[in-house]
Structures are given as structure tokens and as C-alpha cells.
Design an enzyme around this catalytic site. Structure first.
Site, mmCIF file in Angstrom:
data_model
loop_
_atom_site.group_PDB
_atom_site.id
_atom_site.type_symbol
_atom_site.label_atom_id
_atom_site.label_comp_id
_atom_site.label_asym_id
_atom_site.label_seq_id
_atom_site.Cartn_x
_atom_site.Cartn_y
_atom_site.Cartn_z
ATOM 1 C CE LYS A 401 30.710 43.654 26.778
ATOM 2 N NZ LYS A 401 32.109 43.388 27.169
ATOM 3 C CD GLU A 487 44.340 44.462 37.647
ATOM 4 O OE1 GLU A 487 43.886 44.458 36.491
ATOM 5 O OE2 GLU A 487 43.740 45.002 38.604
ATOM 6 N NE ARG A 515 43.756 47.813 38.148
ATOM 7 C CZ ARG A 515 42.633 48.518 38.252
ATOM 8 N NH1 ARG A 515 42.572 49.735 37.744
ATOM 9 N NH2 ARG A 515 41.571 48.024 38.845
#
Length: 756
Positions: A401, A487, A515
Site C-alpha cells: 500500500k 461481521e 451483513r
């Protein structure tokens, strides 16, 4: 008998009629003889041309406009000698032994090659060296653009080479590319005709921050949440097969997104269905967002091994392997097992646990591959693309990243999401706000609860920074749990903790909790397990748009029989509600709070809230004719409306409901009986707080009299990203809209129209 010559593979005869109009000649189309370019001015009676199987169908002969022909000519001379870009004699982008070096110390360097690229078709004939220069120029474009507007930076910098390679090899939009999660799609957007609009990204009426199907034909699937790309890609692949088509489907999924159960469910099904599907696993060693802790990224949760393995993407090897598997399956399981073991040895992957995992799920594994090496990426993609009946293939690439921008590479948070910043230093230009965010007030109050109660624990799903729990983790590292982007697991994990007598606070964005809704119902509410849900980003969320908008939580939580549903009107109330939730031990509870900063309310001493009586609201302003009952932070707009109505000599009662479930029955009865008009206001969808109030009034007969009741909610549509004020205006929930509604109900329509 035909007079046409016998042709070698990949060649075909094009008659003179094919070139009757020289503008039909595809750009940079190679001749058999010497690979030179066709001269548009030469007379052609008939030619042998080599048909490159990797050339996009979009390069079929078509009429080129003068500007397009000029563009193709410009490409050849776009870069100066050796591909280096100069500005005023100063080398701004240059090649070095270890790669391209970009000078970020001054003005934006020129991007001569990128300037010739409007769509993926323009990448098709670029050499590897050209592609590397293009990647460097894309890096420049993204850094300098995001520096001016803010947005997601490091994720996009990490996939530049991947985006370039994909669009060079595959024939989008016929070939489908799904980006998961979508905040890494900035390079994709630039390469697919949206460069000129990048300065509008995440702004009102501008480009979305994530892939969006109705924004571009190149955006095959929206992915503002996570872990959905393999499921969607598999559906597209099977749909393609059923329709007899032959396009490719590529799902690009991050290692963080790979922690979610849906990704494994999809891979398992992909292995069974065996449709051709390419999964690119972008492994940047950050399963959680880089803001998971105050000290930087958390230790990856279930990250894939980064050990190097021998790369084998040969089509012949793949075909031989499939034939061997077919034969050994007929001979018997023992022979099949032996052949599989030999296959693993042949690819040098016996010790590569990642390979074994994906192979067990039925995907052919390639990798790990350097995700910043364009030559390797292009070679692998071309081989996989040209392999017939490949089945599901997973290409594991390793990226970094923030790649190529030193301040992002060095920053603890990798400059994941940024506001405007100085390109030279990477220092973000943050305006000093007089108040903290609601998220920080939540974290502070939860820390205070944990200081006096050792049973308080916190759970988040790879969102330590987003939920504020990075502060809690710093203070109580053993009592804070990052479960990854999972989740469903987070909810049931919290339920398990609660059964042992702990007090779990499960902090999940309102839209992300969707979710895990079945777990909220079945594992928590049905069993009356006291899990406390802290739902951040409730209501409209500005630049993040509809994918992150918390529109539905009031509706989906308040319909559950055992759930206590709360919402604070300001930051001080938030602290009191956190304290209230900590005391609820006989059933589950939840509370919502918005994105953005507090209003400057007076905070309780030491940021320690005081528990509120369950199901009790409060009156903020006493009035006579009109009552406005607000739920949550929208109460501030209600107070503003009361001030506007005062100028029309209308005294208004403003009440803060605090609770949607249980409702404050006494307060609602009083408001209904003592006022001509009752308005309920909430920043949520239909079916929420207003519906519960209306149902209560129906049951008690209070709607049988002269009372005029109106519920103001979010409109029945998804509101696009934009400035918060623009969104609340579009939703019709500003103080002005509330005031106009009251005036209309009181028979003052002209005055209502004049409200500004």
C-alpha cells in the site's frame, strides 16, 4: 479449389476490399513480413497480416476520427528519449536500476504517455517499458489529484501495476473486472475514460469513490463493502457459460476481504462448478485497515503466507495436469491422490500452505507473484487468459500500500484515507475543529466504562480506526478484539462473550451490520443475550455515499422483540447512552450515532456518562400548538426549525425521544394531547421511529381525534455521495423543510414556500 495460400496459425488473409478506406486500418497493426507498421498512404491489393490472439475485439477495423489518428501518432512520440519525462530541463520521472523514480518535490511532473490514454484500448500495443512508464505517470496523477481533493490514496497506489496489466491484457468491458474493495479503483477509473473528472470524486454530482455500475460500463459490479467479488464473478462466469459467451471474468480481492466467510463460500462453490474464473488475491499484508491501532496496522488476521513458491502458469502444464486428474479419477482414489501429490511436487508447492488451501477449495493456485512487476503480471495474465478450460484460477500477488510515494510508504496508516495534503511532505492539511468526532466521544466514554468495569470488552470487524476502538485497544489491548472483515462472526463471537458474563460492545458501522443481521436476530435477540451494538455512521455519510449510508438500522433493529434501541441527540447524550448500555444485562441493546463532529455540548465530568432510565425521553423546549419529536442527531435540525417558527409567532415544543424501543409512552401521549400538530423526524428510512410512533398512536386511539401527525424520514431512494449539507437538503430534512411542513399543516402554504 481456392487460390488462397496456406496460412500458418494465427494468420488470415485480408482482401484488398478490407482496406478500401485507409481510415479502417487498425492502429499499429503488424504485417507478417517485418513487423513494421502499415503505412496508411500505401496502396494495398491484399496482405497477409498476423492476428494477435491477445488483441482486443475493440481493435477490429473501425473508422478512426482525425483526433484519434493523431492520438495514436502522439503515443509513439509521447515520451522523450529513454522514456524519461522532463519539465524545463529537469528530470521529473526517470528510470533507475530498481525501477521508476518520481520527483515529488515540486510541481506535478508531465505525463506525456498517460495524456494519450483515454480508454483501455489505447494500452493494447504498449511495450512493457511503455507500461512501466504509464504506471509511473498514473502514480503521479493519483498523488497530485488526491492531494488537492482528499480521498483513498494508498490502496490505489498499491494496485497501479495490477490495473495497468489487467487493462492491457484483457478486453474490457467485454471482459469483466470486479474490484473488491472498491476504494482501490482510482487507477481503473483513470484508465477507463474518467481522468478528466477525477477532481470531482466523492463530491456532489461527481464521481463515486467506489466502482458504480451506472457510472461506467467498465464498472462491472459495485463493491463499496467487501468480500463480494468472487460470488459476483462466479455468477457472471456461469451466466456467460449459459449464454454461450467466452469473455473472461476477473475478481480482484484484497487479503482483508478474503477474511470474510462469503469469499470462502464463493471459492468453494467455484471449485464445484468449475467455470472459468480468475481470482486475483491482492495481498498487501493488511487484513485490517492501517488505522486498526494507533501504532499502525494490526497483525494480519489469517493473512496468507508470503513464502515464495515456484510459479507455474504454463498452458501445457495445466492441460497435462487436467488430463492426469481425469485419468486418475477413473483409475481410483489412491492413484488420484498420488497424482495430486506428484503435481504439488512438480510445482514446488508442498510447503506452500496457501496453495494447499486454495487447491482444496478447487482453485488452481499461482503465486505469490510480485504485484509491482509488470512484466510478470502481463505474462501470467496472458498465459491464464489463453488457457482453454482453465476452471477457477487464483493468482496470488503481493503488493505494498502506498507504493511509490515515500510519505505513504513511511506513514503508520499508509495514508489510507486522507484529506488534502502537501505532496512534497505528505503532511495533511487538517482544519482544527472545535469539537471531536462522535466516534472519538464514543471511544472516550467506552474507555471510562472499561476503567470501572473490567467486564467491558470491545469487538470490531477490521475497523479499529473507523469505530474509534483503536483508542480503546491502546488502553486495553487484551480486551479489544479485531475479528477481520467478518461481521457475522463478530456478532456471534460477541454473543459468546456475553454468555460468559462479559459486557461486549460490538462496534460496527450501521451499513456493515446489515451483513450480520441473521446473527443479530437468531444468535443475540432470540436468546436475549446482552450484546451492545454501537452503530457508527448512522444516517447520511457525505462523501462515502449510499454504500456506507446508515439508513436502515432503526427499522431493522426496532422490529426485534427484545432489542433496546437508542439514539443520542448530541455527544453528551452519547456518553450517557454508552453508560446506559453498560447497565443493560438482561437483553440486547443498540445505539446509533452519526458521522461528523459533535455540536459542542457540555460533556459530563471526566467523560463518564450517567445511565438514563430505559424508555424515557426528554423535552428540550416547551411550546403550545406544535410538537416536534426528534430521534437522534436530527434533533438539532428540529431545534433550528423551532427557532424559525418563532419568527412566525408559533411556539413549538421540541422533544428528544432518546428511545425508539421501548417508546416513551407518557411523553408521546402528552405531545399528542396537548398540540394540534405532531411531527416526528429521523435520519432513517420509512418503517423506523415514525412508524413505531404512528402505530402506538393508532393502538391508543389518539389518531381518532383532531391531531395532525406527520413523519419525516429519508426519501425512498439511495442518496448519492456529496457534501453533508447537500445530502440533507436532498433528503428534505433540514430545519427549513421541517418549518415548511409545520406551516403547511397550519394552513400557511404561502409562508411555507417563502422559507429559505
Amino acid at each position: 479449389m481456392s487460390n488462397k495460400p496456406t496460412l500458418p496459425p494465427h494468420y488470415k488473409f485480408l482482401p484488398a476490399s478490407s482496406f478500401s478506406n485507409t481510415s479502417l486500418i487498425p492502429p499499429l497493426f503488424p504485417l507478417v513480413s517485418n513487423n513494421s507498421l502499415i503505412n496508411p498512404n500505401m496502396a494495398i491489393s491484399g496482405s497477409l497480416v498476423r492476428v494477435n490472439p491477445t488483441v482486443t475485439p475493440m481493435l477490429k477495423p473501425s473508422r478512426l476520427s482525425p483526433s484519434a489518428r493523431k492520438k495514436f501518432c502522439a503515443r509513439a512520440s509521447a515520451s522523450s528519449r529513454d522514456g524519461d519525462s522532463k519539465e524545463g530541463g529537469k528530470l521529473m520521472i526517470k528510470t533507475e536500476k530498481e525501477g521508476w523514480k518520481i520527483d515529488f518535490s515540486g510541481e506535478k511532473p508531465p505525463t506525456p504517455l498517460l495524456d494519450t490514454i483515454d480508454y483501455p484500448v489505447h494500452l493494447k500495443n504498449l511495450s512493457t517499458k511503455d507500461l512501466e512508464q504509464l504506471a509511473a505517470e498514473l502514480r503521479v496523477e493519483i498523488v497530485y489529484t488526491v492531494a488537492q481533493i482528499g480521498g483513498h490514496l494508498s490502496a490505489s497506489l498499491g494496485v497501479i501495476e495490477l490495473a495497468v496489466a489487467l487493462h492491457h491484457v484483457f478486453n474490457t468491458p467485454e471482459d469483466r473486472i470486479i474490484w473488491d474493495v472498491g476504494h482501490q479503483a482510482y487507477p481503473h477509473k483513470i484508465l477507463t475514460g474518467r481522468r478528466s473528472k477525477m477532481h470531482t470524486i466523492r463530491k456532489t454530482s461527481g464521481l463515486a469513490g467506489f466502482p458504480k455500475r451506472d457510472e461506467s460500463v467498465y464498472d462491472a459490479f459495485g463493491a463499496g463493502h467487501s468480500s463480494t467479488s468472487i460470488s459476483a464473478g462466479l455468477g457472471m462466469a456461469v451466466g456467460r457459460d449459459l449464454l454461450g459467451k467466452s469473455n473472461n471474468v476477473i475478481s480482484v480481492i484484497g487479503d482483508g476481504a478474503m477474511t470474510a466467510g462469503q469469499a470462502y463460500e464463493a471459492m468453494n462453490n467455484a471449485g464445484f462448478l468449475d467455470s472459468n474464473l480468475i481470482v486475483v488475491l491482492n495481498d498487501n499484508k493488511q487484513v485490517s485497515l492501517p488505522t486498526a491501532t494507533l501504532d499502525g496496522p494490526a497483525t494480519p488476521v489469517g493473512a496468507l503466507s508470503s513464502a515464495l513458491s515456484k510459479l507455474q502458469a504454463s498452458p501445457k502444464f495445466r492441460q497435462l495436469r487436467e488430463a492426469a486428474k481425469s485419468v486418475t479419477k477413473q483409475i481410483g482414489p489412491q492413484a488420484h491422490e498420488l497424482a495430486a501429490k506428484v503435481d504439488e511436487y512438480a510445482r514446488g508447492m508442498v510447503s506452500a500452505t496457501g496453495a494447499t488451501l486454495f487447491e482444496e477449495l478447487g482453485l488452481y493456485y499461482i503465486g505469490p507473484v510480485d504485484g509491482h512487476n509488470l512484466e510478470d503480471l502481463v505474462t501470467i495474465f496472458e498465459k491464464v487468459k489463453s488457457t482453454p478450460a482453465a476452471g477457477p484460477v487464483l493468482i496470488h500477488i503481493v503488493t505494498e500500500k502506498g507504493k511509490g510515494y515515500p510519505p505513504a510508504e513511511a506513514a503508520a496508516d499508509k495514508m489510507h484515507g486522507v484529506v488534502k495534503f502537501d505532496v512534497k511532505t505528505g503532511k495533511q492539511i487538517k482544519t482544527k475543529a472545535p469539537t471531536l468526532s462522535y466516534t472519538q466521544y464514543f471511544a472516550e466514554s467506552l474507555i471510562k466504562e472499561a476503567e470501572v468495569d473490567e467486564k467491558v470488552v470491545a469487538i470490531h470487524a477490521a475497523m479499529g480506526g473507523g469505530t474509534g476502538l483503536n483508542y480503546f485497544q491502546k488502553r486495553f489491548p487484551e480486551r479489544c478484539f479485531d475479528v477481520g472483515i467478518a461481521e457475522q462472526h463478530a456478532v456471534t463471537f460477541a454473543a459468546g462473550l456475553a454468555t460468559e458474563g462479559l459486557k461486549p460492545f460490538c462496534a460496527i458501522y450501521s451499513s456493515f451490520l446489515q451483513r450480520g443481521y441473521d446473527q443479530v436476530v437468531h444468535d443475540v435477540d432470540l436468546q436475549k443475550i446482552p450484546v451492545r451494538f454501537a452503530m457508527d455512521r448512522a444516517g447520511l455519510v457525505g462523501a462515502d455515499g449510499p454504500t456506507h449510508c446508515g439508513a436502515f438500522d432503526i427499522t431493522y433493529m426496532a422490529c426485534l422483540p427484545n432489542m433496546v434501541v437508542m439514539a443520542p441527540s448530541d455527544e453528551a447524550e452519547l456518553m450517557h447512552i454508552v453508560a446506559t448500555a453498560a447497565t443493560i444485562d438482561d437483553r440486547p441493546s443498540c445505539f446509533r450515532f452519526p458521522r461528523g463532529n459533535g455540536i459542542g455540548a457540555v460533556l459530563p465530568p471526566n467523560n463518564k456518562g450517567t445511565p438514563i432510565e430505559i424508555g424515557k425521553g426528554r423535552i428540550l423546549i416547551e411550546g403550545t400548538r406544535v410538537a416536534i419529536l426528534g430521534y437522534g442527531s436530527i434533533v438539532q435540525q428540529c431545534l433550528g426549525a423551532a427557532g424559525m417558527l418563532k419568527s412566525h409567532n408559533i411556539t413549538t415544543t421540541v422533544a428528544d425521544a432518546r428511545f425508539c424501543k421501548p417508546l416513551d409512552a407518557d411523553l408521546i401521549k402528552r405531545l399528542a394531547k396537548e398540540h394540534e400538530v405532531l411531527i416526528t423526524v429521523e435520519e432513517g428510512s420509512v418503517g423506523g421511529f415514525g412508524s413505531h410512533v404512528a402505530h402506538f398512536l393508532c393502538l391508543t386511539g389518539l389518531l381518532d381525534g383532531p391531531l395532525k401527525l406527520r413523519s419525516m424520514v429519508l426519501p425512498d431512494k439511495y442518496i448519492d455521495h456529496g457534501a453533508p449539507q447537500d445530502q440533507i437538503e436532498e433528503a428534505g430534512l433540514t430545519s427549513r423543510h421541517i418549518c415548511s411542513t409545520v406551516l403547511s399543516l397550519l394552513g400557511m402554504p404561502k409562508e411555507a414556500l417563502k422559507i429559505k
